[in-house]
Design an enzyme around this catalytic site. Structure first.
Site, mmCIF file in Angstrom:
data_model
loop_
_atom_site.group_PDB
_atom_site.id
_atom_site.type_symbol
_atom_site.label_atom_id
_atom_site.label_comp_id
_atom_site.label_asym_id
_atom_site.label_seq_id
_atom_site.Cartn_x
_atom_site.Cartn_y
_atom_site.Cartn_z
ATOM 1 N N LYS A 110 5.204 -8.066 -0.009
ATOM 2 C CA LYS A 110 5.450 -7.547 1.336
ATOM 3 C C LYS A 110 6.881 -7.027 1.473
ATOM 4 O O LYS A 110 7.729 -7.274 0.621
ATOM 5 C CB LYS A 110 5.146 -8.652 2.367
ATOM 6 C CG LYS A 110 3.661 -9.071 2.393
ATOM 7 C CD LYS A 110 3.411 -10.109 3.477
ATOM 8 C CE LYS A 110 1.926 -10.478 3.550
ATOM 9 N NZ LYS A 110 1.665 -11.464 4.657
ATOM 10 N N TYR A 165 -5.014 -4.686 8.151
ATOM 11 C CA TYR A 165 -5.154 -5.996 8.795
ATOM 12 C C TYR A 165 -6.078 -5.925 10.019
ATOM 13 O O TYR A 165 -5.959 -6.771 10.917
ATOM 14 C CB TYR A 165 -3.787 -6.540 9.184
ATOM 15 C CG TYR A 165 -3.042 -7.197 8.030
ATOM 16 C CD1 TYR A 165 -3.510 -8.371 7.449
ATOM 17 C CD2 TYR A 165 -1.864 -6.649 7.524
ATOM 18 C CE1 TYR A 165 -2.844 -8.987 6.412
ATOM 19 C CE2 TYR A 165 -1.182 -7.259 6.476
ATOM 20 C CZ TYR A 165 -1.672 -8.433 5.929
ATOM 21 O OH TYR A 165 -1.005 -9.052 4.892
ATOM 22 N N ASN A 209 6.170 -13.779 5.072
ATOM 23 C CA ASN A 209 5.815 -14.785 4.055
ATOM 24 C C ASN A 209 5.615 -14.178 2.670
ATOM 25 O O ASN A 209 4.828 -14.679 1.876
ATOM 26 C CB ASN A 209 4.601 -15.593 4.517
ATOM 27 C CG ASN A 209 3.367 -14.737 4.717
ATOM 28 O OD1 ASN A 209 3.412 -13.521 4.508
ATOM 29 N ND2 ASN A 209 2.273 -15.354 5.092
ATOM 30 N N HIS A 236 0.816 -11.175 0.013
ATOM 31 C CA HIS A 236 -0.584 -11.225 0.437
ATOM 32 C C HIS A 236 -1.469 -11.599 -0.741
ATOM 33 O O HIS A 236 -1.175 -11.240 -1.876
ATOM 34 C CB HIS A 236 -1.009 -9.839 0.967
ATOM 35 C CG HIS A 236 -2.494 -9.709 1.176
ATOM 36 N ND1 HIS A 236 -3.128 -10.213 2.288
ATOM 37 C CD2 HIS A 236 -3.472 -9.167 0.394
ATOM 38 C CE1 HIS A 236 -4.442 -9.964 2.193
ATOM 39 N NE2 HIS A 236 -4.668 -9.342 1.059
ATOM 40 N N GLU A 271 -9.978 -4.174 -0.389
ATOM 41 C CA GLU A 271 -8.523 -4.009 -0.309
ATOM 42 C C GLU A 271 -7.987 -3.198 -1.494
ATOM 43 O O GLU A 271 -7.047 -2.421 -1.346
ATOM 44 C CB GLU A 271 -7.847 -5.385 -0.240
ATOM 45 C CG GLU A 271 -8.153 -6.115 1.058
ATOM 46 C CD GLU A 271 -7.661 -7.553 1.090
ATOM 47 O OE1 GLU A 271 -7.859 -8.223 2.110
ATOM 48 O OE2 GLU A 271 -7.063 -8.007 0.084
HETATM 49 N N1 UDP Z 1 0.429 -14.234 10.343
HETATM 50 C C1 UDP Z 1 1.358 -14.456 11.346
HETATM 51 N N2 UDP Z 1 1.169 -15.519 12.193
HETATM 52 C C2 UDP Z 1 0.102 -16.365 12.088
HETATM 53 C C3 UDP Z 1 -0.841 -16.131 11.074
HETATM 54 C C4 UDP Z 1 -0.657 -15.058 10.221
HETATM 55 O O1 UDP Z 1 2.324 -13.716 11.464
HETATM 56 O O2 UDP Z 1 -0.012 -17.307 12.884
HETATM 57 C C5 UDP Z 1 0.625 -13.103 9.422
HETATM 58 C C6 UDP Z 1 1.151 -13.547 8.054
HETATM 59 O O3 UDP Z 1 2.007 -12.514 7.543
HETATM 60 C C7 UDP Z 1 -0.133 -13.662 7.251
HETATM 61 C C8 UDP Z 1 -0.943 -12.488 7.799
HETATM 62 O O4 UDP Z 1 -0.636 -12.470 9.190
HETATM 63 O O5 UDP Z 1 0.115 -13.596 5.862
HETATM 64 C C9 UDP Z 1 -2.444 -12.588 7.602
HETATM 65 O O6 UDP Z 1 -2.882 -13.807 8.148
HETATM 66 P P1 UDP Z 1 -3.923 -14.723 7.361
HETATM 67 O O7 UDP Z 1 -4.362 -15.801 8.271
HETATM 68 O O8 UDP Z 1 -4.968 -13.863 6.727
HETATM 69 O O9 UDP Z 1 -2.987 -15.420 6.231
HETATM 70 P P2 UDP Z 1 -2.949 -15.214 4.641
HETATM 71 O O10 UDP Z 1 -4.341 -14.893 4.174
HETATM 72 O O11 UDP Z 1 -1.973 -14.104 4.373
HETATM 73 O O12 UDP Z 1 -2.445 -16.535 4.110
HETATM 74 MG MG MG Z 2 -5.715 -13.552 4.840
#
Ligand code: UDP
Ligand code: MG
Length: 140
Positions: free
Chosen positions: A9, A49, A112, A115, A126
């Site tokens: 990211k 997203y 974070n 991805h 994707e």
């Molecule tokens: N995210 C966020 N706040 C939250 C949950 C997710 O900003 O409470 C962002 C974070 O960058 C995350 C992305 O949205 O990686 C996609 O969310 P997901 O729940 O799919 O998490 P991931 O699969 O990336 O662990």
């Molecule tokens: Mg996810």
């Protein structure tokens, strides 16, 4: 063999952690079968997203993901999807296991670092979002 889609990211690129994270990925046994540096627009980040469209963090997520260049990759390994989720750790770095990419490098649940696809089916969708067929080359 299974494939997963990852994105280093914009925070990962800004912190100059591309090499460190790819090193960790390769040491864990993943092979890079496609890779590029690109920049999402608000439109393409929102499309990637789209599943989170109704979530309260969607606007911030779109802004963050379009804030600078990112590095999407297709990775190949047996059990790639689940093993990669283990390697990167929980979404919130505060909850991520020791030694995981997010525990090591991420600042917050939003920013974070990385991805990882959540299923083989989504990984294929994707992968198609970022790569044309001729950009995907098996390592061996
Ligand atoms: N995210 C966020 N706040 C939250 C949950 C997710 O900003 O409470 C962002 C974070 O960058 C995350 C992305 O949205 O990686 C996609 O969310 P997901 O729940 O799919 O998490 P991931 O699969 O990336 O662990
Ligand atoms: Mg996810």
């Amino acid at each position: 063999m299974e494939r997963t889609l990852t994105i280093l990211k914009p925070d990962c690129v800004k912190k100059q952690l591309i090499g460190a994270v790819i090193n960790q990925i390769e040491r864990a046994g993943f092979r890079v079968v496609a890779m590029k540096k690109t920049r999402l627009t608000k439109e393409t980040a929102g499309e990637f997203y789209a599943v989170h469209r109704e979530r309260p963090f969607y606007g911030e997520l779109v802004d963050f993901m379009s804030s600078g260049p990112c590095v999407p990759m297709i990775l190949e390994k047996a059990n790639a999807v689940a093993d990669f989720r283990t390697l990167i750790g929980a979404t919130d770095p505060a909850e991520a296991a020791e030694g995981t990419v997010r525990k090591l490098y991420a600042d917050s649940k939003g920013e974070n670092i990385i991805h990882g696809s959540d299923s083989a089916e989504n990984a294929a969708v994707e992968a198609g979002f970022f790569f044309a067929a001729e950009e995907v080359v098996r390592s061996n």
